[in-house]
Design a protein around this motif. Sequence first.
Motif, PDB file in Angstrom:
ATOM      1  N   CYS A  28       0.843  -1.193   0.000  1.00 44.08           N
ATOM      2  CA  CYS A  28       0.000   0.000   0.000  1.00 44.08           C
ATOM      3  C   CYS A  28       0.882   1.248   0.000  1.00 44.08           C
ATOM      4  CB  CYS A  28      -0.910   0.003   1.222  1.00 44.08           C
ATOM      5  SG  CYS A  28      -1.992   1.443   1.287  1.00 44.08           S
ATOM      6  N   HIS A  55      -9.034   5.815  -2.911  1.00 47.53           N
ATOM      7  CA  HIS A  55      -8.511   4.447  -2.768  1.00 47.53           C
ATOM      8  C   HIS A  55      -8.593   3.740  -4.119  1.00 47.53           C
ATOM      9  CE1 HIS A  55      -7.838   0.499  -0.906  1.00 47.53           C
ATOM     10  NE2 HIS A  55      -8.779   0.061  -1.726  1.00 47.53           N
ATOM     11  N   ASP A  68      -3.610   4.691  -1.454  1.00 49.07           N
ATOM     12  CA  ASP A  68      -4.546   5.350  -0.549  1.00 49.07           C
ATOM     13  C   ASP A  68      -4.152   6.800  -0.373  1.00 49.07           C
ATOM     14  OD1 ASP A  68      -6.185   3.188  -0.061  1.00 49.07           O
ATOM     15  OD2 ASP A  68      -5.235   2.637   1.826  1.00 49.07           O
TER      16      ASP A  68
END
Length: 145
Positions: A28, A55, A68
């Motif tokens: 991420c 997102h 994100d």
Amino acid sequence: MGGSAQLAIFAFCGRGGMKMTHQFTDVCFITNDVLRLRTFYEAVFGVKAEGNEIHSGISIDGLTLIFDHVDIAEENQTFRYVKAGGANNVIVGFNVDDVDVEYQRLLTLGAQMLNEPTTHPWGARSFQFREPDGNILNFRNIVEG
């Protein structure tokens, strides 16, 4: 890139022992600009992302890259440990079929190259480049013979 990224981890509990298998599934990236980063990774890997400006994610051979927005980390106490919005001390590596072909292709995308393809004594040929938020990506292949 071949197969899924699996890692078998053995944890021994008490006398009996127990085998646990873990599958590496995602990375991420916390960013100030999800759409910019998503567009970059779509071009690098030739796949289409799903999601929105808060997102998004893309899947590559069983690995998901998630993007994100920094606001998620700042607004949601669940993510209070995240230092968001920039590069950290991580290099994300990918095996590719031909390092030299990928290097030339990424040059045409305007990627910020850190070095040229180099063959290392351990048999890998690789190069590194920065993505738009400054994180370092490593593309490599194993040199035969």
